[in-house]
Scaffold this motif. Sequence first.
Motif, PDB file in Angstrom:
ATOM      1  N   ILE A   2       4.683  -3.009  11.801  1.00 23.09           N
ATOM      2  CA  ILE A   2       4.892  -4.425  12.081  1.00 23.09           C
ATOM      3  C   ILE A   2       5.780  -4.966  10.978  1.00 23.09           C
ATOM      4  N   VAL A   3       6.970  -5.415  11.373  1.00 22.05           N
ATOM      5  CA  VAL A   3       7.931  -5.893  10.384  1.00 22.05           C
ATOM      6  C   VAL A   3       7.835  -7.413  10.300  1.00 22.05           C
ATOM      7  N   PHE A   4       7.581  -7.907   9.096  1.00 21.04           N
ATOM      8  CA  PHE A   4       7.499  -9.353   8.911  1.00 21.04           C
ATOM      9  C   PHE A   4       8.885  -9.927   8.629  1.00 21.04           C
ATOM     10  N   GLU A   5       9.637  -9.254   7.753  1.00 16.89           N
ATOM     11  CA  GLU A   5      11.033  -9.549   7.505  1.00 16.89           C
ATOM     12  C   GLU A   5      11.629  -8.246   6.990  1.00 16.89           C
ATOM     13  N   PRO A   6      12.960  -8.112   6.947  1.00 17.83           N
ATOM     14  CA  PRO A   6      13.533  -6.826   6.548  1.00 17.83           C
ATOM     15  C   PRO A   6      12.933  -6.319   5.230  1.00 17.83           C
ATOM     16  N   GLY A   7      12.421  -5.098   5.256  1.00 17.16           N
ATOM     17  CA  GLY A   7      11.848  -4.500   4.052  1.00 17.16           C
ATOM     18  C   GLY A   7      10.396  -4.845   3.830  1.00 17.16           C
ATOM     19  N   VAL A   8       9.883  -5.807   4.576  1.00 14.78           N
ATOM     20  CA  VAL A   8       8.484  -6.193   4.420  1.00 14.78           C
ATOM     21  C   VAL A   8       7.746  -5.840   5.704  1.00 14.78           C
ATOM     22  N   TYR A   9       6.921  -4.766   5.634  1.00 13.45           N
ATOM     23  CA  TYR A   9       6.251  -4.325   6.853  1.00 13.45           C
ATOM     24  C   TYR A   9       4.916  -3.680   6.510  1.00 13.45           C
ATOM     25  N   ILE A  10       4.086  -3.581   7.542  1.00 17.32           N
ATOM     26  CA  ILE A  10       2.843  -2.809   7.376  1.00 17.32           C
ATOM     27  C   ILE A  10       2.849  -1.717   8.426  1.00 17.32           C
ATOM     28  N   SER A  11       2.520  -0.488   8.030  1.00 15.97           N
ATOM     29  CA  SER A  11       2.645   0.629   8.968  1.00 15.97           C
ATOM     30  C   SER A  11       1.471   0.654   9.940  1.00 15.97           C
ATOM     31  N   GLY A  12       1.727   1.276  11.076  1.00 13.62           N
ATOM     32  CA  GLY A  12       0.667   1.411  12.089  1.00 13.62           C
ATOM     33  C   GLY A  12      -0.539   2.135  11.528  1.00 13.62           C
ATOM     34  N   MET A  13      -0.268   3.131  10.672  1.00  3.26           N
ATOM     35  CA  MET A  13      -1.364   3.920  10.104  1.00  3.26           C
ATOM     36  C   MET A  13      -2.256   3.056   9.205  1.00  3.26           C
ATOM     37  N   SER A  56       5.038  -8.701 -16.044  1.00  2.00           N
ATOM     38  CA  SER A  56       5.805  -7.704 -16.793  1.00  2.00           C
ATOM     39  C   SER A  56       7.054  -7.218 -16.057  1.00  2.00           C
ATOM     40  N   TYR A  57       7.009  -7.137 -14.738  1.00  4.49           N
ATOM     41  CA  TYR A  57       8.103  -6.473 -14.034  1.00  4.49           C
ATOM     42  C   TYR A  57       8.727  -7.384 -12.989  1.00  4.49           C
ATOM     43  N   GLU A  58      10.054  -7.267 -12.910  1.00  2.00           N
ATOM     44  CA  GLU A  58      10.795  -7.991 -11.887  1.00  2.00           C
ATOM     45  C   GLU A  58      10.421  -7.425 -10.520  1.00  2.00           C
ATOM     46  N   ASN A  59      10.470  -8.223  -9.509  1.00  2.00           N
ATOM     47  CA  ASN A  59      10.234  -7.798  -8.119  1.00  2.00           C
ATOM     48  C   ASN A  59       8.803  -7.371  -7.825  1.00  2.00           C
ATOM     49  N   PHE A  60       7.910  -7.453  -8.821  1.00  2.00           N
ATOM     50  CA  PHE A  60       6.532  -6.996  -8.574  1.00  2.00           C
ATOM     51  C   PHE A  60       5.835  -7.889  -7.565  1.00  2.00           C
ATOM     52  N   THR A  61       6.208  -9.172  -7.561  1.00  2.00           N
ATOM     53  CA  THR A  61       5.547 -10.114  -6.657  1.00  2.00           C
ATOM     54  C   THR A  61       6.095 -10.049  -5.237  1.00  2.00           C
ATOM     55  N   HIS A  62       7.099  -9.200  -5.013  1.00  2.00           N
ATOM     56  CA  HIS A  62       7.633  -9.062  -3.662  1.00  2.00           C
ATOM     57  C   HIS A  62       6.510  -8.627  -2.718  1.00  2.00           C
ATOM     58  N   PRO A  63       6.369  -9.261  -1.535  1.00  2.00           N
ATOM     59  CA  PRO A  63       5.242  -8.933  -0.634  1.00  2.00           C
ATOM     60  C   PRO A  63       5.156  -7.452  -0.287  1.00  2.00           C
ATOM     61  N   SER A  64       6.282  -6.761  -0.293  1.00  3.87           N
ATOM     62  CA  SER A  64       6.254  -5.348   0.111  1.00  3.87           C
ATOM     63  C   SER A  64       5.412  -4.511  -0.846  1.00  3.87           C
ATOM     64  N   VAL A  65       5.318  -4.959  -2.096  1.00  4.78           N
ATOM     65  CA  VAL A  65       4.536  -4.182  -3.068  1.00  4.78           C
ATOM     66  C   VAL A  65       3.079  -4.105  -2.620  1.00  4.78           C
ATOM     67  N   LEU A  66       2.540  -5.258  -2.225  1.00  5.04           N
ATOM     68  CA  LEU A  66       1.144  -5.291  -1.773  1.00  5.04           C
ATOM     69  C   LEU A  66       0.964  -4.525  -0.468  1.00  5.04           C
ATOM     70  N   LEU A  67       1.873  -4.765   0.478  1.00  6.67           N
ATOM     71  CA  LEU A  67       1.731  -4.122   1.787  1.00  6.67           C
ATOM     72  C   LEU A  67       1.859  -2.611   1.669  1.00  6.67           C
ATOM     73  N   ASN A  68       2.724  -2.153   0.749  1.00  4.34           N
ATOM     74  CA  ASN A  68       2.886  -0.713   0.576  1.00  4.34           C
ATOM     75  C   ASN A  68       1.620  -0.048   0.041  1.00  4.34           C
ATOM     76  N   LEU A  69       0.837  -0.829  -0.693  1.00  2.04           N
ATOM     77  CA  LEU A  69      -0.436  -0.279  -1.158  1.00  2.04           C
ATOM     78  C   LEU A  69      -1.246   0.235   0.015  1.00  2.04           C
ATOM     79  N   PHE A  70      -1.273  -0.570   1.082  1.00  2.00           N
ATOM     80  CA  PHE A  70      -2.034  -0.164   2.274  1.00  2.00           C
ATOM     81  C   PHE A  70      -1.348   0.987   2.989  1.00  2.00           C
ATOM     82  N   THR A  71      -0.022   0.891   3.129  1.00  2.00           N
ATOM     83  CA  THR A  71       0.716   1.923   3.858  1.00  2.00           C
ATOM     84  C   THR A  71       0.603   3.280   3.152  1.00  2.00           C
ATOM     85  N   ASN A  72       0.766   3.274   1.827  1.00  2.00           N
ATOM     86  CA  ASN A  72       0.764   4.543   1.091  1.00  2.00           C
ATOM     87  C   ASN A  72      -0.630   5.153   0.987  1.00  2.00           C
ATOM     88  N   ASN A  73      -1.652   4.292   1.035  1.00  2.00           N
ATOM     89  CA  ASN A  73      -3.000   4.813   0.813  1.00  2.00           C
ATOM     90  C   ASN A  73      -3.862   4.806   2.064  1.00  2.00           C
TER      91      ASN A  73
END
Lengths: 508, 337
Positions: B176-187, B48-65
């Motif tokens: 940990i930055v995998f590429e610009p904008g794609v990272y997983i937070s220490g928390m 349904s949405y553009e950019n949804f498959t961007h890896p940052s979307v998944l990684l942010n799930l962990f970072t935000n929660n």
Amino acid sequence: MGEPPAVLEMTGIQKIFPGVVALDGVDFRLLPGEIHALMGENGAGKSTLIKVLTGVYGIDGGDIKLSGRDVLFTGPLQAQEAGISTVYQEVNLCANLSVAENIFIGRQPRRFGRIQWSEMRKRSAGLLARLDLDLDVSAPLNTYSLAVQQMVAIARAVDIEAKVLILDEPTSSLDASEVAQLFAIMRRLRDSGVAILFVSHFLDQIYEVADRITVLRNGALIGEYRTAELPQVELVRKMIGKELATLEQLESRPRESAEQIERGEPILRAEQLGRDGAIAPFDLTIHAGEVVGLAGLLGSGRTELARLLFGADKADSGKLELDGKPVSMRSPRAAMAHGIAFSSENRRTEGVIGELTVRENIILALQAARGWTRPIAKRRQDQLVGKYIKALQIRPDNPEIPVRNLSGGNQQKVLLARWLITEPKLLIIDEPTRGIDVGAKAEIQRLVAELSSGGMAVLFVSAELEEVLRLSHKIEVLRDRRLVEELDNTGDVDADRIMRTIASGATS
Amino acid sequence: MIDVSTTPATNKTGPASRRRTYRPNAQYIPVLATLSLLIVMYTFGAVSYENFTHPSVLLNLFTNNAFLLVVAVGMTFVILTGGIDLSVGAVIAMTSTVAATLLQAGWPAGVVIPVVLLVGGVLGLGMGAVIHFFKVEPFIATLAGMFLARGIALLINQNSIPITNEFWTSIAETRIVFEPGVYISGMALVALAVVAVAAVVLAWSRFGRNVYAIGGNADSALLMGLPVGRTRIGVYTLSGFCAALGGLIYSITTTSGYAGHGTGTELDAIAAVVIGGVLLTGGSGYVLGTVLGVLVLGMINTIVNFASLNSWWARMAIGVLLFAFIVLQRLVTRKAK
């Protein structure tokens, strides 16, 4: 002949519950390498003594010596650590865990603090193999029948390095071959020096396996005897303390066949009623004033058939008629409205409510039938409850004590009273005498006989053929979840005849 | 995906199991259902949405929660015993406030962190003790704990306290930055470590197995000689500790302490645990399920964001899901019988 020193010695044990003196100065001892039967009627104090011994209850007086040393258990854990393991009357395991885990929980084999699952499964399988059981040890326990669960409980107790093993009615849910297996294990353990305390209501089993017998009555010690020196009749007399009048009276009651009794109207008629996976479609007619016995082995569909008639399970085929009118039995509530009462086999989980008093438990079904907006007057309650406590000889006869303080047999009577008070047209009783003693058994049988001569129809479900034969006018024989034969209980029908039907499944 | 399988692999080579036909264990069904749901939601978003498959979307799930994940792990232990812990949201508020206040007073981070974790653990211990020794319903005991913790937070300070401590601000930026904008937070990594430890404890320690036993049948567990009291008090202590850790993570990601933090978090945590397939009556469920439950909640919020909808849609979706999963649990347990 010298006796080895007792491994367990209890002297002057006193235990008091609100309103009940459960144990009154009881002495009890266990020698190593013996099977010792603890006998007594319901309410005699057997269960209480066992709970004291296993640390579930504290004591109000007396002392306990284990291997010559004074002990005081503050909980089951301490008792277990001291070498006393118990298998209780009702399966006390965690049905959500696997078979292997149920055997080993609390003492799992570990390495570096990590549970060795494969080791545990291997040892469980080995242990069960010694009991001649082939189970998937990683399957949850609730996928197995009650009988198998009981065997698992025994496997658990056996594996704990026990000096004293307590088996509290382990056989009440086992069939004959499983009992034989259990006895083989018990003898093996005895020969290796374990002291076994065995409680059972089957006298034949006691005489088959026990070396000595201790008899309790009304919370007091009657005596300790060698099995070989105590004839069965003598034992029963000591347990009951009165002549076996009621029992003998029943024995000699002329059995009336279905033809001889004046048949009332058929009050219930099932035509090809069945439920997939529970019971194959069957035909059944029950007349007023008739006792219909359901005979069959454990798991043959006895309870399933009864539950169908009561609407506890929904039939998926066939028709049911009550008083000549077709009905669909959607729920137990509907069945109750039609005058059908069902006293469950599982008194602990589906029957009495332990927290409520005897009075409240007895009045429950009647009150539910009237609706909660029309409470029954206290005076009327007292009158009704008093009547049934007396008629059923519920002990202690105090209606205001919580039901959980009563013994199993008396709880069963409370349950029966609850349904009788609603004056049903058809009373379904599932295993009313399971796990209760001779005296109470005779009383309940007498009651069933009386009720039917008063015009009530009774569907009587029991694993004991003698009992079914003694009471029923008509016997329905079940086998592998199928009603295979209907027998009029005439003179030529005996236990052997029924057993042949159960074994062969065919009408001979 | 992370590997936090909490069930030891079944020994399929054993002589006993070989002869038996395979039947899917009823206990796995809720977890599998949650996993399927997550996949369906992700596929829906991706289509349904553009950019949804961007890896940052998944990684942010962990970072935000991350904080919710830690809290939900503690809640998993409690619910597995058949209990409930309503205090966790308030503990987040209390611990973040305590941490911010102490840091403002100049205490070093190395002291503040253990102190805060201890406070959470002690509160849990207290509630567990009340539940066990006085036979108080967990619902009531932890409700009292909730008011107490929130009250303490308000007593300390009614306003939001900013945190300027260097350590705090620096680990907030650790990633940990995998590429610009794609990272997983220490928390998020901390949260995943907690998940891994919890999974191991539940599957391979006596304490963990006792938790399941108590949830299955507490009376039996007692008669089997298991340390019921110690275990029960233990799970509430653990939940308090996890809530305190969640509070620390919250204070790090927001660099503030505030008595209003974590409002309603206890309900999110319970929802995540239940959607993750842990039986509310206890005795059945896995930490992996809880992780999936948290991800489902996160995914709902993400989709609502992508669709530029109002946040109440997320709330409604959670409500519907919660209901659906409780019905599913009913069906599964009934079948097992």
